[in-house]
Scaffold this motif. Structure first.
Motif, PDB file in Angstrom:
ATOM      1  N   GLY A  30      -1.647   6.956   2.058  1.00 58.32           N
ATOM      2  CA  GLY A  30      -1.291   7.745   3.228  1.00 58.32           C
ATOM      3  C   GLY A  30      -1.886   7.165   4.495  1.00 58.32           C
ATOM      4  O   GLY A  30      -1.508   7.515   5.601  1.00 58.32           O
ATOM      5  N   LEU A  31      -2.843   6.258   4.328  1.00 57.44           N
ATOM      6  CA  LEU A  31      -3.530   5.612   5.436  1.00 57.44           C
ATOM      7  C   LEU A  31      -3.763   4.158   5.057  1.00 57.44           C
ATOM      8  O   LEU A  31      -4.275   3.881   3.972  1.00 57.44           O
ATOM      9  CB  LEU A  31      -4.864   6.320   5.709  1.00 57.44           C
ATOM     10  CG  LEU A  31      -5.793   5.746   6.759  1.00 57.44           C
ATOM     11  CD1 LEU A  31      -5.138   5.793   8.149  1.00 57.44           C
ATOM     12  CD2 LEU A  31      -7.108   6.515   6.775  1.00 57.44           C
ATOM     13  N   VAL A  32      -3.365   3.240   5.929  1.00 53.02           N
ATOM     14  CA  VAL A  32      -3.536   1.807   5.676  1.00 53.02           C
ATOM     15  C   VAL A  32      -4.360   1.234   6.822  1.00 53.02           C
ATOM     16  O   VAL A  32      -3.953   1.301   7.983  1.00 53.02           O
ATOM     17  CB  VAL A  32      -2.179   1.076   5.568  1.00 53.02           C
ATOM     18  CG1 VAL A  32      -2.390  -0.385   5.233  1.00 53.02           C
ATOM     19  CG2 VAL A  32      -1.291   1.744   4.523  1.00 53.02           C
ATOM     20  N   LEU A  33      -5.521   0.687   6.506  1.00 49.79           N
ATOM     21  CA  LEU A  33      -6.455   0.191   7.509  1.00 49.79           C
ATOM     22  C   LEU A  33      -6.600  -1.323   7.441  1.00 49.79           C
ATOM     23  O   LEU A  33      -6.773  -1.883   6.355  1.00 49.79           O
ATOM     24  CB  LEU A  33      -7.827   0.834   7.299  1.00 49.79           C
ATOM     25  CG  LEU A  33      -7.846   2.361   7.349  1.00 49.79           C
ATOM     26  CD1 LEU A  33      -9.124   2.902   6.754  1.00 49.79           C
ATOM     27  CD2 LEU A  33      -7.655   2.839   8.765  1.00 49.79           C
TER      28      LEU A  33
ATOM     29  N   ARG B 182       5.737   5.660   4.973  1.00 49.11           N
ATOM     30  CA  ARG B 182       5.093   6.960   5.166  1.00 49.11           C
ATOM     31  C   ARG B 182       3.697   6.867   5.778  1.00 49.11           C
ATOM     32  O   ARG B 182       3.325   7.721   6.583  1.00 49.11           O
ATOM     33  CB  ARG B 182       5.033   7.674   3.818  1.00 49.11           C
ATOM     34  CG  ARG B 182       4.348   9.002   3.883  1.00 49.11           C
ATOM     35  CD  ARG B 182       4.441   9.705   2.536  1.00 49.11           C
ATOM     36  NE  ARG B 182       3.761  10.972   2.612  1.00 49.11           N
ATOM     37  CZ  ARG B 182       2.730  11.293   1.866  1.00 49.11           C
ATOM     38  NH1 ARG B 182       2.280  10.455   0.965  1.00 49.11           N
ATOM     39  NH2 ARG B 182       2.164  12.460   2.000  1.00 49.11           N
ATOM     40  N   PRO B 183       2.861   5.907   5.399  1.00 45.63           N
ATOM     41  CA  PRO B 183       1.468   5.969   5.839  1.00 45.63           C
ATOM     42  C   PRO B 183       1.256   5.679   7.326  1.00 45.63           C
ATOM     43  O   PRO B 183       2.063   5.015   7.970  1.00 45.63           O
ATOM     44  CB  PRO B 183       0.764   4.897   5.002  1.00 45.63           C
ATOM     45  CG  PRO B 183       1.819   4.004   4.505  1.00 45.63           C
ATOM     46  CD  PRO B 183       3.094   4.797   4.482  1.00 45.63           C
ATOM     47  N   LEU B 184       0.137   6.168   7.823  1.00 43.37           N
ATOM     48  CA  LEU B 184      -0.363   5.794   9.133  1.00 43.37           C
ATOM     49  C   LEU B 184      -0.991   4.422   8.964  1.00 43.37           C
ATOM     50  O   LEU B 184      -1.777   4.205   8.042  1.00 43.37           O
ATOM     51  CB  LEU B 184      -1.413   6.807   9.607  1.00 43.37           C
ATOM     52  CG  LEU B 184      -2.189   6.422  10.864  1.00 43.37           C
ATOM     53  CD1 LEU B 184      -1.257   6.396  12.075  1.00 43.37           C
ATOM     54  CD2 LEU B 184      -3.333   7.385  11.081  1.00 43.37           C
ATOM     55  N   ILE B 185      -0.640   3.499   9.822  1.00 47.78           N
ATOM     56  CA  ILE B 185      -1.144   2.127   9.736  1.00 47.78           C
ATOM     57  C   ILE B 185      -2.012   1.871  10.955  1.00 47.78           C
ATOM     58  O   ILE B 185      -1.579   2.083  12.082  1.00 47.78           O
ATOM     59  CB  ILE B 185       0.025   1.126   9.679  1.00 47.78           C
ATOM     60  CG1 ILE B 185       0.860   1.400   8.424  1.00 47.78           C
ATOM     61  CG2 ILE B 185      -0.492  -0.311   9.695  1.00 47.78           C
ATOM     62  CD1 ILE B 185       2.188   0.689   8.411  1.00 47.78           C
TER      63      ILE B 185
ATOM     64  N   ALA C 219       0.830  -1.203   0.000  1.00 47.61           N
ATOM     65  CA  ALA C 219       0.000   0.000   0.000  1.00 47.61           C
ATOM     66  C   ALA C 219       0.869   1.260   0.000  1.00 47.61           C
ATOM     67  O   ALA C 219       0.559   2.228  -0.697  1.00 47.61           O
ATOM     68  CB  ALA C 219      -0.923  -0.004   1.219  1.00 47.61           C
ATOM     69  N   ALA C 220       1.946   1.241   0.760  1.00 48.05           N
ATOM     70  CA  ALA C 220       2.852   2.399   0.791  1.00 48.05           C
ATOM     71  C   ALA C 220       3.484   2.614  -0.580  1.00 48.05           C
ATOM     72  O   ALA C 220       3.594   3.755  -1.042  1.00 48.05           O
ATOM     73  CB  ALA C 220       3.925   2.202   1.853  1.00 48.05           C
TER      74      ALA C 220
END
Length: 122
Positions: A47-50, A89-92, A41-42
């Motif tokens: 920017g956000l991984v859920l 980089r993303p918020l996980i 995903a990154a």
């Protein structure tokens, strides 16, 4: 500032919704699957991984959620995801049980480049 054609410049964020195949009560294997999906995903610019609620241990564990061995393994899995994704980089956001004193709650755990920095009780 990002270029004009970047969605981030206009206040949007690319979110990746991940649903790995879970190994019931096997947080280490689930963490590895989550790490692989977070990296993918990154690389795709998220920017956000859920991840799903209880995505590190699964739901059908019933009374296993009260076992210290599983809760210890979940905490180790959260730490391993935070360490393995520290360069991303993303918020996980991971879903896992949270031990609070003598009770267990379902909680989203948040990991970002600095490591696992928080959780939010549901």
């Amino acid at each position: 500032m990002p270029p004009f054609h970047s969605l981030y410049r206009h206040g949007f964020v690319r979110a990746a919704l991940c649903a790995p195949v879970l190994a019931l009560a096997h947080p280490r294997a689930n963490a590895q699957a989550s790490i692989a999906m977070a990296r993918e995903a990154a690389a795709d610019g998220a920017g956000l991984v859920l991840f799903p609620e209880m995505g590190l241990c699964g739901y059908s564990t019933e009374d296993l959620l009260l076992q210290a061995a599983l809760l210890d393994a979940v905490e180790a899995a959260v730490a391993s995801v935070a360490e393995a994704t520290a360069d991303l980089r993303p918020l996980i956001m991971l879903g896992a049980p949270l031990r609070l004193g003598h009770s267990v709650s379902i909680a989203p755990w948040c990991c970002i480049a600095a490591g696992c920095w928080g959780w939010c009780r549901k």
